[in-house]
Write a protein that holds these residues in place. Structure first.
Motif, short mmCIF file in Angstrom:
data_model
loop_
_atom_site.label_atom_id
_atom_site.label_comp_id
_atom_site.label_asym_id
_atom_site.label_seq_id
_atom_site.Cartn_x
_atom_site.Cartn_y
_atom_site.Cartn_z
N PHE A 145 -8.19 -24.17 -2.31
CA PHE A 145 -8.82 -25.47 -2.49
C PHE A 145 -10.33 -25.35 -2.43
O PHE A 145 -10.87 -24.44 -1.81
CB PHE A 145 -8.38 -26.45 -1.40
N SER A 146 -10.98 -26.30 -3.06
CA SER A 146 -12.43 -26.37 -2.96
C SER A 146 -12.82 -27.83 -2.83
O SER A 146 -12.36 -28.68 -3.59
CB SER A 146 -13.06 -25.76 -4.21
N ASP A 179 -16.06 -30.08 -3.01
CA ASP A 179 -17.47 -30.07 -3.41
C ASP A 179 -18.08 -28.68 -3.29
O ASP A 179 -19.16 -28.51 -2.73
CB ASP A 179 -18.26 -31.08 -2.57
N GLY A 180 -17.35 -27.70 -3.79
CA GLY A 180 -17.89 -26.35 -3.85
C GLY A 180 -17.72 -25.56 -2.58
O GLY A 180 -18.05 -24.39 -2.52
N VAL A 181 -17.21 -26.19 -1.53
CA VAL A 181 -16.99 -25.45 -0.30
C VAL A 181 -15.52 -25.10 -0.22
O VAL A 181 -14.66 -25.97 -0.23
CB VAL A 181 -17.42 -26.27 0.94
N TYR A 220 -5.83 -33.03 -7.13
CA TYR A 220 -7.23 -33.44 -7.20
C TYR A 220 -7.37 -34.73 -6.40
O TYR A 220 -6.67 -35.70 -6.65
CB TYR A 220 -7.64 -33.67 -8.65
N PRO A 258 -20.64 -42.08 -2.70
CA PRO A 258 -19.99 -41.32 -3.77
C PRO A 258 -18.96 -40.37 -3.16
O PRO A 258 -19.22 -39.74 -2.14
CB PRO A 258 -21.15 -40.56 -4.41
N HIS A 296 -15.07 -34.58 -3.76
CA HIS A 296 -14.05 -34.15 -4.71
C HIS A 296 -13.34 -32.95 -4.13
O HIS A 296 -13.98 -31.97 -3.79
CB HIS A 296 -14.68 -33.76 -6.04
N LEU A 297 -12.03 -33.06 -4.06
CA LEU A 297 -11.24 -31.93 -3.56
C LEU A 297 -10.27 -31.54 -4.66
O LEU A 297 -9.61 -32.40 -5.24
CB LEU A 297 -10.47 -32.36 -2.31
N GLY A 298 -10.21 -30.26 -4.95
CA GLY A 298 -9.26 -29.83 -5.96
C GLY A 298 -8.69 -28.50 -5.58
O GLY A 298 -9.34 -27.73 -4.86
N GLY A 299 -7.47 -28.21 -6.01
CA GLY A 299 -6.96 -26.90 -5.69
C GLY A 299 -5.55 -26.65 -6.18
O GLY A 299 -4.84 -27.56 -6.62
#
Lengths: 413, 406
Positions: free
Chosen positions: A77-78, A80-82, A388, A398, A401-404
């Protein structure tokens, strides 16, 4: 504190208890009447049968059976880039023990090992006495039927690795409770009416002021709830559902009661505060598409000075579609199936507005999940999921965003 | 139909897997975010920074010592994304003048109101007959740079007698520091008092004090520096919560201080836009830069990234008399109630992202636009206010474009 409250305590106590007793007697009576007008056969399964609708229990086998399921997956998972990178998770190893003590007395238990031995829990240990098919008495550690998932949460039954957000963030799945009550089914042609009604010890005070920083029913679980009630007033749970062999099933469930420990050493030290959880669920087949969904709504009494910060109202919903694209022999597995799946979900932990700004309170998550599930046999699933999430904080800034991706297997044994 | 669907989902998932970067949310552009460390931190410093970051987001429960009376459950709850806050999280403080001296009413639970309580406790209310004001949560980025500016710079900028006759007489807030205060070599002292620079009234000498007070006053968390829970004085007994004090280890306090010290300065955007550049000149010509001082330089620091660095906060860290419109009779330290510390204007363009999609300006968040904020500039800032009102509409817009680039 209101002095009125003080005087009323015993009254409320007696009142809620007598309410429960009256409800149970009412149900028994209703049953006996109903059993006269409905025919009674025991051939069709509804969600009520989920706990016995597991492959290890086969009619005609010896009176005791052992089974279980195993569930593991990978995560990447990521947010916001983390990213924490790639990791593997041994989610659950659950063992069932079932015993047919008598043709009309059943015992069932479920012992859960979560993340290896990180968390070990006795999720179920109950006895079912069949008084007649429309009237069964159940007692022990049970899974209160709330929404679609709590009493039917075995991972191999589901197409997605993650449980729906509404079933974990709003309905505190998996919720096990010690309690007793009645359940049964009534049949009329192709329609089945099923009911469940239990009194249980119930969730406790950490529904608020917990480490989630928001109203969170799952934080109200406490290992002590299997030993004694925190406030001496049980909670009540009931579900009714209507099933039709051809179309599907829909259910309406309730869970609630007083959650805080309002009395200490015989003194009333807090106002009594209750929570109510109502859920509507459905599962249906339209042509080959399997549809499942749930809407859950909570109303929680929060002390005046904590209102706003902790939500007094919450809701969550999901809708899931599964479509079998391939049903045939694959790699030597007879009857294997490949499903494509889609789930959309949304939860709002805090329905309301901020007085100071008149703006909506955030604390919301919207999510979408896609997946492919390969079932070499009905009890085993290998699945690939993508999720997502849009996560809105309290102020509604705002979203994060989490996606994975997740890849996993789950199987009954 | 079947096959098409299957292939579609399969393609989506497989392309997803192989072009993970597209489906895995990426870091926001550095100029759009506040929550990043200073450049050039060592690995050891980045570890402390990350631990501090987690502490800053940590939500305290009743079992972990929240309260018994409190305002919020985490730092992040008020300082979302390390940015400026929303009036939902305003802090209320109270006190009163007695014979011309300010009394923060410690014996009545002052100066800060904790309007929430854990269950079983009574939340505080403002005692009668006192003055109170609300304070909006502040941006917490770039604070290490502000902390490392030597006291001598602040004294040089201050002009309390208005020697140069420009109507602006910034002054420092002289304070008695808390017992745990450890002076740095460049701290200047006057009769045992030190210069404050953090908070809207510049009433904290350094970040150790500010963070200690935040844990204590905002969340009700005791630390080695503040061992007694805040409690409601109208209920008898020293009724703290049932969690042993200190409720956090010293390391948690010091990591959080380190995090506050090492968040980068807010980034700028659109620097080459001609309107922004013109706006910057107007900002200086209108006299804004006399208080919102564009450039400061740090002194020596044991953190390389803070050592002798020049940066652009748009503040002088001094107190200014802002006139009756911003005076609600509340104050701190040696400041008067009409005096406020010039807020840094850096991060101005990103504040909507942390304030819930709206803009709230001034110490209590009452102003919703730049024009409104400037219209409240009275006292020492009246000349600048008048000069701003006299600008053409297009010049005003350029000045605002400049502020938004900060």
């Amino acid at each position: 504190m209101d002095t009125n409250d003080f005087n009323n305590t015993n009254g409320v106590f007696a009142h809620s208890f007598s309410f429960v007793i009256r409800t149970i007697f009412g149900l028994v009576l209703l049953n006996l009447l109903a059993s006269k007008c409905f025919s009674q056969t025991d051939s069709t399964k509804t969600s009520q049968d989920a706990i016995y609708n597991r492959p290890f229990i086969t009619i005609g086998k010896s009176s005791t059976a052992v089974g279980g399921y195993l569930e593991g997956n990978t995560n990447y998972f990521s947010e916001d880039g983390v990213s924490e990178g790639f990791s593997m998770e041994m989610r659950r190893f659950n063992i069932f023990l079932y015993s047919n003590i008598h043709s009309r007395i059943k015992f069932l238990s479920e012992l859960e090992f979560e993340h290896g031995t990180e968390e070990i829990a006795l999720e179920t240990a109950l006895l079912d006495f069949e008084l007649n098919p429309a009237l069964n008495f159940r007692a022990g550690i049970l899974l209160p039927p709330i929404g679609l998932v709590n009493a039917n949460h075995d991972s191999p039954k589901w197409e997605f690795i993650e449980r729906p957000l509404s079933s974990t963030g709003i309905i505190p799945t998996t919720l096990s409770e010690v309690g007793f009550g009645l359940h049964g089914k009534l049949y009329q042609d192709k329609t089945i009416f099923a009911y469940d009604a239990y009194i249980v010890n119930g969730l406790q005070g950490n529904v608020i002021l917990n480490d989630e920083g928001k109203t969170y029913l799952a934080s109200g679980k406490n290992p002590e709830m299997f030993g004694e009630d925190n406030n001496g007033t049980p909670m009540f749970n009931a579900k009714i559902s209507l099933a039709n062999k051809k179309i599907g099933e829909m259910g309406l469930s309730y869970y609630g009661g007083i959650y805080n420990s309002f009395n200490l050493e015989g003194n009333i030290v807090e106002e009594k505060r209750s929570l109510h959880l109502i859920a509507f669920d459905l599962s249906a087949h339209i042509k080959k598409i399997k549809i499942q969904g749930e809407y859950a709504h909570t109303a929680v009494q929060v002390p005046n000075d904590l209102k706003g910060l902790y939500g007094s109202e919450q809701y969550g919903a999901f809708l899931e579609f599964s479509y079998p694209v391939l049903k045939r022999k694959i790699m030597g597995f007879e009857n294997s199936v490949i499903n494509t799946n889609l789930r959309a979900e949304r939860i709002d932990y805090n329905v309301g507005i901020m007085q100071q700004t008149n703006a909506n309170i955030g604390d919301e998550v919207s999510a979408i999940a896609l997946g492919i599930g390969f079932r070499p046999s009905a009890s085993t699933i290998i699945r690939l999921n993508y999720r997502y999430h849009l996560i809105y904080n309290f102020l509604g800034n705002p979203p994060a965003h989490l996606g994975g991706f997740q890849f996993g297997v789950a199987s009954y044994f | 139909m079947k096959c098409a669907l299957f292939i579609l989902v399969l393609i989506a998932l497989i392309t997803g897997l192989f072009s993970c970067r597209k489906m895995l949310p990426q870091l926001p552009e550095p100029e759009e975010t506040l929550a990043e460390p200073l450049e050039g931190l060592t690995q050891e410093q980045l570890l402390l920074f990350s631990l501090g970051d987690a502490n800053f987001a940590h939500v305290f429960s009743k079992e972990q010592g929240l309260g018994p009376i409190f305002v919020q459950t985490s730092c992040e709850g008020c300082h979302a994304g390390d940015g400026k806050g929303n009036p939902f999280n305003n802090i209320t403080r109270f006190g009163k003048y007695e014979n011309g001296n300010w009394n923060p009413l410690y014996n009545q639970g002052g100066p800060q109101l904790q309007q929430r309580a854990i269950t079983g406790y009574l939340a505080e209310t403002i005692p009668s007959g006192v003055s109170s004001d609300e304070l909006l949560p502040m941006n917490v980025t770039g604070l290490g740079l502000l902390e490392a500016v030597p006291d001598s710079t602040l004294l040089a900028l201050s002009d309390s007698a208005d020697g140069n006759g420009d109507g602006i007489s910034g002054k420092v807030n002289w304070l008695s520091p808390p017992s745990y205060f450890i002076p740095k070599s460049d701290h200047i002292t006057l009769n045992g008092k030190y210069i404050g620079r953090f908070g809207r009234k510049a009433s904290s000498v350094d970040l150790v004090q500010r963070v200690t007070d935040a844990f204590h006053g905002d969340i009700g968390i005791t630390s080695d520096h503040e061992m007694t829970d805040p409690f409601n004085y109208t209920v008898s007994g020293l009724n703290g919560d049932n969690v042993a004090d200190p409720e956090i280890p010293f390391s948690m306090l010091s990591q959080t201080v380190f995090y506050m010290r090492t968040l980068k300065a807010p980034p700028r955007r659109n620097i080459i836009d001609p309107d922004v550049q013109a706006g910057e000149n107007i900002f200086i010509q209108t006299g804004c830069a006399k208080c919102h001082v564009p450039t400061l330089t740090t002194g020596n620091s044991e953190i390389e990234s803070l050592d002798n660095k020049t940066f652009h906060p748009y503040t002088d860290l001094l107190l200014h008399d802002m006139g009756a419109g911003l005076d609600k009779g509340y104050t701190e330290g040696s400041a008067r109630s009409s005096e406020w510390r010039t807020p840094p204007l850096w991060g101005f363009g990103l504040q909507e992202d942390s304030q819930g999609g709206m803009v709230f300006l001034l110490h209590d968040g009452r102003a919703k636009t730049v024009e409104q904020a400037i219209s409240y500039h009275g006292g020492e800032a009246s000349t600048a206010n008048t000069a701003f009102q006299a600008l053409s509409e297009s010049d005003k817009q350029k000045l605002i474009a400049f502020l938004k680039s900060l």
